[in-house]
Design a protein around this motif. Structure first.
Motif, PDB file in Angstrom:
ATOM      1  N   ALA A  56      -0.896  -2.669 -43.986  1.00 56.26           N
ATOM      2  CA  ALA A  56      -0.476  -3.121 -42.659  1.00 56.26           C
ATOM      3  C   ALA A  56       0.290  -4.429 -42.800  1.00 56.26           C
ATOM      4  O   ALA A  56      -0.070  -5.295 -43.594  1.00 56.26           O
ATOM      5  CB  ALA A  56      -1.679  -3.308 -41.748  1.00 56.26           C
ATOM      6  N   CYS A  57       1.341  -4.552 -42.033  1.00 62.53           N
ATOM      7  CA  CYS A  57       2.111  -5.794 -42.002  1.00 62.53           C
ATOM      8  C   CYS A  57       1.231  -6.879 -41.382  1.00 62.53           C
ATOM      9  O   CYS A  57       0.754  -6.714 -40.262  1.00 62.53           O
ATOM     10  CB  CYS A  57       3.380  -5.583 -41.166  1.00 62.53           C
ATOM     11  N   PRO A  58       0.986  -7.985 -42.068  1.00 57.29           N
ATOM     12  CA  PRO A  58       0.123  -9.022 -41.512  1.00 57.29           C
ATOM     13  C   PRO A  58       0.751  -9.779 -40.334  1.00 57.29           C
ATOM     14  O   PRO A  58       0.061 -10.507 -39.637  1.00 57.29           O
ATOM     15  CB  PRO A  58      -0.124  -9.960 -42.697  1.00 57.29           C
ATOM     16  N   ASP A  95      10.004   2.308 -44.205  1.00 60.99           N
ATOM     17  CA  ASP A  95      10.301   1.020 -43.571  1.00 60.99           C
ATOM     18  C   ASP A  95      10.991   0.065 -44.536  1.00 60.99           C
ATOM     19  O   ASP A  95      10.638   0.011 -45.720  1.00 60.99           O
ATOM     20  CB  ASP A  95       9.007   0.339 -43.082  1.00 60.99           C
ATOM     21  N   ALA A  96      11.929  -0.702 -44.001  1.00 58.78           N
ATOM     22  CA  ALA A  96      12.501  -1.803 -44.787  1.00 58.78           C
ATOM     23  C   ALA A  96      11.416  -2.868 -44.880  1.00 58.78           C
ATOM     24  O   ALA A  96      10.828  -3.258 -43.873  1.00 58.78           O
ATOM     25  CB  ALA A  96      13.744  -2.344 -44.094  1.00 58.78           C
ATOM     26  N   ARG A  97      11.132  -3.311 -46.097  1.00 54.32           N
ATOM     27  CA  ARG A  97      10.068  -4.305 -46.278  1.00 54.32           C
ATOM     28  C   ARG A  97      10.530  -5.376 -47.249  1.00 54.32           C
ATOM     29  O   ARG A  97      11.457  -5.186 -48.022  1.00 54.32           O
ATOM     30  CB  ARG A  97       8.786  -3.640 -46.745  1.00 54.32           C
ATOM     31  N   ILE A  98       9.828  -6.501 -47.175  1.00 53.73           N
ATOM     32  CA  ILE A  98      10.197  -7.648 -47.998  1.00 53.73           C
ATOM     33  C   ILE A  98       8.926  -8.417 -48.341  1.00 53.73           C
ATOM     34  O   ILE A  98       7.950  -8.399 -47.582  1.00 53.73           O
ATOM     35  CB  ILE A  98      11.213  -8.537 -47.244  1.00 53.73           C
ATOM     36  N   LEU A  99       8.934  -9.072 -49.474  1.00 51.74           N
ATOM     37  CA  LEU A  99       7.824  -9.931 -49.860  1.00 51.74           C
ATOM     38  C   LEU A  99       8.021 -11.272 -49.163  1.00 51.74           C
ATOM     39  O   LEU A  99       9.046 -11.931 -49.346  1.00 51.74           O
ATOM     40  CB  LEU A  99       7.816 -10.089 -51.385  1.00 51.74           C
ATOM     41  N   GLU A 100       7.062 -11.662 -48.342  1.00 51.67           N
ATOM     42  CA  GLU A 100       7.199 -12.863 -47.505  1.00 51.67           C
ATOM     43  C   GLU A 100       6.151 -13.901 -47.882  1.00 51.67           C
ATOM     44  O   GLU A 100       4.990 -13.571 -48.156  1.00 51.67           O
ATOM     45  CB  GLU A 100       7.032 -12.467 -46.027  1.00 51.67           C
ATOM     46  N   HIS A 101       6.558 -15.162 -47.879  1.00 51.66           N
ATOM     47  CA  HIS A 101       5.622 -16.277 -48.046  1.00 51.66           C
ATOM     48  C   HIS A 101       4.950 -16.516 -46.698  1.00 51.66           C
ATOM     49  O   HIS A 101       5.629 -16.767 -45.705  1.00 51.66           O
ATOM     50  CB  HIS A 101       6.368 -17.545 -48.478  1.00 51.66           C
ATOM     51  N   VAL A 103       5.730  -7.400 -45.862  1.00 49.34           N
ATOM     52  CA  VAL A 103       5.882  -7.320 -44.407  1.00 49.34           C
ATOM     53  C   VAL A 103       7.125  -6.498 -44.077  1.00 49.34           C
ATOM     54  O   VAL A 103       7.986  -6.286 -44.931  1.00 49.34           O
ATOM     55  CB  VAL A 103       5.989  -8.723 -43.757  1.00 49.34           C
ATOM     56  N   HIS A 104       7.207  -6.037 -42.822  1.00 43.18           N
ATOM     57  CA  HIS A 104       8.442  -5.392 -42.363  1.00 43.18           C
ATOM     58  C   HIS A 104       9.559  -6.429 -42.432  1.00 43.18           C
ATOM     59  O   HIS A 104       9.354  -7.595 -42.084  1.00 43.18           O
ATOM     60  CB  HIS A 104       8.308  -4.916 -40.910  1.00 43.18           C
ATOM     61  N   LYS A 105      10.744  -6.014 -42.838  1.00 51.02           N
ATOM     62  CA  LYS A 105      11.880  -6.936 -42.913  1.00 51.02           C
ATOM     63  C   LYS A 105      12.160  -7.540 -41.551  1.00 51.02           C
ATOM     64  O   LYS A 105      12.433  -8.739 -41.440  1.00 51.02           O
ATOM     65  CB  LYS A 105      13.127  -6.213 -43.436  1.00 51.02           C
ATOM     66  N   SER A 106      12.066  -6.739 -40.486  1.00 52.61           N
ATOM     67  CA  SER A 106      12.327  -7.255 -39.132  1.00 52.61           C
ATOM     68  C   SER A 106      11.301  -8.313 -38.734  1.00 52.61           C
ATOM     69  O   SER A 106      11.638  -9.296 -38.070  1.00 52.61           O
ATOM     70  CB  SER A 106      12.347  -6.115 -38.113  1.00 52.61           C
ATOM     71  N   CYS A 107      10.049  -8.158 -39.158  1.00 51.53           N
ATOM     72  CA  CYS A 107       9.010  -9.159 -38.860  1.00 51.53           C
ATOM     73  C   CYS A 107       9.287 -10.455 -39.626  1.00 51.53           C
ATOM     74  O   CYS A 107       9.116 -11.549 -39.090  1.00 51.53           O
ATOM     75  CB  CYS A 107       7.637  -8.621 -39.219  1.00 51.53           C
ATOM     76  N   ALA A 108       9.725 -10.320 -40.882  1.00 51.31           N
ATOM     77  CA  ALA A 108      10.051 -11.502 -41.686  1.00 51.31           C
ATOM     78  C   ALA A 108      11.224 -12.259 -41.068  1.00 51.31           C
ATOM     79  O   ALA A 108      11.214 -13.491 -41.015  1.00 51.31           O
ATOM     80  CB  ALA A 108      10.381 -11.101 -43.114  1.00 51.31           C
ATOM     81  N   ASP A 109      12.229 -11.509 -40.583  1.00 54.32           N
ATOM     82  CA  ASP A 109      13.380 -12.158 -39.950  1.00 54.32           C
ATOM     83  C   ASP A 109      12.956 -12.943 -38.715  1.00 54.32           C
ATOM     84  O   ASP A 109      13.415 -14.060 -38.493  1.00 54.32           O
ATOM     85  CB  ASP A 109      14.448 -11.126 -39.569  1.00 54.32           C
TER      86      ASP A 109
END
Length: 81
Positions: A24-26, A36-42, A60-66
């Protein structure tokens, strides 16, 4: 400033830790699917701590990171709000 790449071993370790939460995206708590587009987020901004450890990284989802990084009016410029 160019950041060093997160080693593959750390990326996999973060994914394994998150597997217990069904990936799950935190940030939005919606599961991350393979499509889903995803990315490693700090979670704590890198600029504040320079912490690339597994305790500070999450997939996380890339859109959430953005949104986390740039706010509601996301642009490519900016930083964590």
């Amino acid at each position: 400033m160019t950041r060093k790449a997160i080693p593959a071993k750390v990326q996999v370790s973060v994914a394994i830790r998150q597997a217990n939460s069904h990936m799950a995206c935190p940030l939005c708590m919606v599961p991350i699917s393979s499509h889903d587009a995803r990315i490693l987020e700090h979670m704590v901004p890198h600029a504040w701590t320079e912490d690339d450890g597994i305790d500070n990284l999450r997939w996380v989802h890339k859109s959430c990171a953005d949104l986390k990084t740039n706010g509601n009016k996301a642009t490519t410029a900016g930083g964590d709000l």
